[in-house]
Write an enzyme that holds these catalytic residues in place. Sequence first.
Site, PDB file in Angstrom:
ATOM      1  N   LYS A 243       0.842  -1.194   0.000  1.00  0.00           N
ATOM      2  CA  LYS A 243       0.000   0.000   0.000  1.00  0.00           C
ATOM      3  C   LYS A 243       0.873   1.238   0.000  1.00  0.00           C
ATOM      4  CE  LYS A 243      -1.906   2.626   3.127  1.00  0.00           C
ATOM      5  NZ  LYS A 243      -1.951   3.961   2.451  1.00  0.00           N
TER       6      LYS A 243
ATOM      7  N   GLU B   8       8.588  14.722  17.484  1.00  0.00           N
ATOM      8  CA  GLU B   8       9.094  14.640  16.118  1.00  0.00           C
ATOM      9  C   GLU B   8       8.366  15.683  15.268  1.00  0.00           C
ATOM     10  OE1 GLU B   8      10.165  11.135  12.966  1.00  0.00           O
ATOM     11  OE2 GLU B   8       8.203  11.056  13.912  1.00  0.00           O
TER      12      GLU B   8
ATOM     13  N   THR C 135       0.790   5.333  14.630  1.00  0.00           N
ATOM     14  CA  THR C 135       0.162   4.433  13.666  1.00  0.00           C
ATOM     15  C   THR C 135       0.783   3.049  13.720  1.00  0.00           C
ATOM     16  OG1 THR C 135      -0.339   6.314  12.252  1.00  0.00           O
ATOM     17  CG2 THR C 135      -0.465   4.148  11.253  1.00  0.00           C
ATOM     18  N   GLY C 136       2.079   2.966  14.019  1.00  0.00           N
ATOM     19  CA  GLY C 136       2.726   1.673  14.166  1.00  0.00           C
ATOM     20  C   GLY C 136       2.073   0.828  15.249  1.00  0.00           C
TER      21      GLY C 136
ATOM     22  N   GLU D 227       9.331   0.395  11.294  1.00  0.00           N
ATOM     23  CA  GLU D 227      10.342   1.459  11.301  1.00  0.00           C
ATOM     24  C   GLU D 227       9.587   2.752  11.537  1.00  0.00           C
ATOM     25  OE1 GLU D 227      12.110   4.623  10.401  1.00  0.00           O
ATOM     26  OE2 GLU D 227      12.088   3.914   8.321  1.00  0.00           O
TER      27      GLU D 227
ATOM     28  N   GLY E  62       6.337   4.389   9.263  1.00  0.00           N
ATOM     29  CA  GLY E  62       5.440   5.508   9.527  1.00  0.00           C
ATOM     30  C   GLY E  62       5.594   6.008  10.953  1.00  0.00           C
ATOM     31  N   SER E  63       4.573   6.654  11.451  1.00  0.00           N
ATOM     32  CA  SER E  63       4.626   7.227  12.794  1.00  0.00           C
ATOM     33  C   SER E  63       4.530   6.150  13.854  1.00  0.00           C
ATOM     34  CB  SER E  63       3.477   8.227  12.988  1.00  0.00           C
ATOM     35  OG  SER E  63       2.247   7.544  13.104  1.00  0.00           O
ATOM     36  N   THR E  64       5.046   6.450  15.036  1.00  0.00           N
ATOM     37  CA  THR E  64       4.944   5.524  16.155  1.00  0.00           C
ATOM     38  C   THR E  64       3.491   5.275  16.528  1.00  0.00           C
ATOM     39  OG1 THR E  64       7.123   6.109  17.017  1.00  0.00           O
ATOM     40  CG2 THR E  64       5.547   5.203  18.587  1.00  0.00           C
TER      41      THR E  64
ATOM     42  N   CYS F 179      12.801  10.534   9.281  1.00  0.00           N
ATOM     43  CA  CYS F 179      12.554   9.960  10.601  1.00  0.00           C
ATOM     44  C   CYS F 179      13.781  10.005  11.496  1.00  0.00           C
ATOM     45  CB  CYS F 179      12.055   8.532  10.452  1.00  0.00           C
ATOM     46  SG  CYS F 179      13.174   7.478   9.501  1.00  0.00           S
TER      47      CYS F 179
END
Length: 531
Positions: free
Chosen positions: A222, A429, A279-280, A298, A275-277, A332
């Site tokens: 995606k 961030e 969303t991870g 990551e 992606g972001s933490t 990042c």
Amino acid sequence: MAARRISTMLSRSLSLPSAATSLGRKYGMQRFSSAAVVEEPIAPSVQINHTKLFINGQFVDSASGKTFPTLDPRTGEVIAHVAEGDKEDINRAVSAARKAFDKGPWPKMSAYERSRIMLRFADLVEKNIKELAQLETWDNGKPYQQALKSELPMFVRLFHYYAGWADKIHGLTVPADGPHHVQVLHEPIGVAGQIVPWNFPLLMFAWKVGPALACGNTIVLKTAEETPLTALYVAKLFHEAGLPDGVLNIVSGYGPTAGAALASHMDVDKIAFTGSTETGKVVLELAARSNLKPVTLELGGKSPFIICQDADIDSAVEIAHFALFFNQGQCCCAGSRTFVHEKIYDEFIEKAKARALRRTVGDPFKKEIEQGPQIDSKQFQKVLGYINSGIDSNATLECGGAQFGSKGYFIQPTVFSNVQDDMLIARDEIFGPVQSILKFKDIDEVIRRANATRYGLAAGVFTSSIDTANTVSRGLRAGTVWVNCFDVFDAGIPFGGYKMSGIGREKGVYSLNNYLQVKAVVTALKNPAWL
């Protein structure tokens, strides 16, 4: 390289400047080494021919028929309308990938032949490198010279690297305590789901697709909704290189629909997400609640870059500038906490400010431009909100702090001094061109402060002492530590984070482990001559 969202979870309760340019007027900071942002942006010559989903070797409309716009960050105007995939399209793509894995030729093909297809693909990318670089810049806003001379060559290098690994993946034969023959097989894991970010669309494609294919897997990828175009272009090149149908499937769409469907799909064997933490965590939960598929993450970072007392200040200023402002600060692992020893702090501040004021900002298709726009309006407003927070927290705004020009999502290169550890600009961030410079007294103190973060993706140290370099690099809790350099991303160097910066490693030999299963085969031996 963590960009950043499956959903809208990244919105923060930060107050935004009432007028973006008011900060610049208030602080008298309009001196940047560029003319006004180009009002009539340069028109790229590349043609956009692929805006549909790529499923089972074909470009197809989404099941719903919906599309969404992808925007030019220079202007906010629509580049193209792209097929909007959702759960039904993910189901179609996973079905194609499963069939290609279970019944197709790819996993049964010799590793050497898989390698040849990957090399043919890399050759096709080289032949189309200018078109791909234009498309990456147009959709993302990064400087064209950066895409053409750095990122696309690295993309090709990564596929050469992983093509080389394809026929060197092997298992082991291990001794047993009794009359048994023991083989340890390394097998492809199956259908890999992959979700890539918007800040480095092609490089993140290579980081994930390369090792997955080398190991014999099939893929549903995606794209980020902000930057879908280049992945669709290279899907066509993979098809031309001879990749069998269904091995690589590309679905463009949004996180809460397509991304969530992929992460929770019961027939996906593995998920890799950048992606972001925030969303991870969602991806990890969805994977756990479905079929407990393994997950590689990551995620975000707040990387320290430590400038020691013995550093060559001019060199340190330049590398610290690059560490933060590279890719519009949308990286990042950006060196977003610049720690400078107190005895050289004032000199460093003046030179860092001067360097930021020389930074060229404008249309990224112009050769001399170092900094293009932020990716979109949301990220633009988020960065301005953090700048406002820094001012409200009594950090000293040395330069920048406002919109650059009057059109698009350009932000002036911004430098803060007198930053304290508890300020938002030192903790969160930002993902933008905002350099926060902090002061430290000794090595033990700066190691402790550098580690006092929920992140642990990367770090840097600048010193002329090998003893100091060794002490600091071993003391920092980060997945990568750069010594007297920053952002070195060779294909063989593993990349990933400690703590809330992620799980697992990408690139290098370590990335292969993400896409392999380990199977022990134990066979009884009758009257063996030896054990």
